[in-house]
Scaffold this motif. Sequence first.
Motif, short mmCIF file in Angstrom:
data_model
loop_
_atom_site.label_atom_id
_atom_site.label_comp_id
_atom_site.label_asym_id
_atom_site.label_seq_id
_atom_site.Cartn_x
_atom_site.Cartn_y
_atom_site.Cartn_z
N UNK A 146 0.77 -1.30 -0.12
CA UNK A 146 0.21 -0.08 0.06
C UNK A 146 0.64 1.36 -0.19
N UNK A 147 0.10 2.24 -0.72
CA UNK A 147 0.67 3.53 -0.57
C UNK A 147 -0.46 4.58 0.07
N UNK A 148 -0.21 5.57 0.70
CA UNK A 148 -1.55 6.29 1.21
C UNK A 148 -0.99 7.71 1.42
N UNK A 149 -1.68 8.77 0.93
CA UNK A 149 -1.23 10.17 1.03
C UNK A 149 -2.39 11.09 1.44
N UNK A 150 -2.20 11.90 2.17
CA UNK A 150 -3.23 12.75 2.84
C UNK A 150 -2.80 14.29 2.90
#
Length: 481
Positions: A146-150
């Motif tokens: 996974x990759x996650x950005x906010x």
Amino acid sequence: MKDLTQIAIDTAVQRGASYADCRIVETQTEDITVRNGKIGALNHSEDLGFGVRVIASGAWGFACSSRVNREEVAHVSAQAVQIALASARLKSEDVRLAPEGRHHDCWQTPFLIDPFRVSLETKLDLLLSIDKILRKNPKIKAAEANLSFKREHQWLATSEGTFIDQLLLRSGAGYTATAVEGDDVQVRSFPNSFRGQFMTMGYELVLGLPLLENAERVREEALALLKAKPCPSGQKDLILDGSQLALQIHESVGHPTELDRVMGMEANYAGTSFLNTDKLKNFQYGSEIINLVCDSTVPNGLATRGYDDDGVPSQRWHLVEDGRFVGYQFNRELAHLIDASRSSGNSRADGWENIPIIRNTNLSLMPGEWELEDLIADTKEGIYLETNRSWSIDQQRLNFQFSTEIGWEIKNGKKGTILKNPTYQGITPQFWRSCDAICNSNYWTLWGVHNCGKGQPSQRAEMSHGAAPARFRNVTVGVRS
Ligand SMILES: [Zn+2]
């Protein structure tokens, strides 16, 4: 945005509010998952809205909307006052806010590479490369990377003259390999369970993590667990790695020190606490080497920011000092209940559509003096546990049981064979009092928790917990059923 927040404040005050704040929040997120060689999820979302919170006749009112324009802001603000006046009829006493200065400020997460400008191709290439290594053995039945950005841009204005413009950015990356043989299901994750490591940073977090370098080891450990012997049961000396300790801190120190839980205001969501206010400065929480420090200013923490959603500047303070319980986490509204002259700055809302509630900030166990090698050498018979797999803890936050993905036997000061399905259990203060050694700052890592749920309606919040491996004497260990 400032003009819009001013309309909200002016409208509320004209209609009789004694306090008002308006938060406009613009959020952008990107979540990418590769599962067994295929794109499992590719979510990109953008969201904009505002919430107005007021006090009128001594009671709170809140209203919100996703239509960000002048007419709607005025309308929603008037609605918030109406709600406050209606709920004032049911109040038992007036809301009291601890005093706070007027702040005019701009704050931004420091970062090097904007993750939203890194191409999707680059991101997918990385995840697919990891996936390929993880699935080299057919016994790995599930691989997930996974990759996650906010990014969250917030504008907060209050009727006390505060105006804050904050831009928060966080990144996350990690993966899991699941090995299956018959009924036996074994999992290994990197760098941590719960979809990996999360920090307030740009894409440099992803580049700095040795993701590809660890994929082979993670796969081989998942496979080795299938053949490993089960964790023995009984009383053992336990060494916990930093990531497992982070969750231990979250559940057995973070939540019980939230003052709204202590006061019974969160009780309907499995949220009370054994830490009644008689215990403040009057209770041995842990051994003398235990120092647990809240810090909303620490670099890369998920709760690191300039101000909370009450407009209170970020702070650093002890919850436990040399083993003694000395502090809570609270907001402006509850400060008077413990005679605090000022809020600790723990008020945060999930997006624009929720009212701020008391949330854990970054809370860490301060490092000790030990080298990990020396700590293992000093342990005659024990177990080393790494990476959380599951947890449970009672409403009061006293009795807990955790299981980890993997364990290692320690015999005569040497880390030996691996152990499957390990669990350990304890009672919060007894457990922290049994800690007799903590590794030094070279082993200390800030671990991100990006999925903390609380409140009704439920809100999600993010925070980090720093820890280095530590030893706990005579802990009850066993096998996960
Ligand atoms: Zn939580």
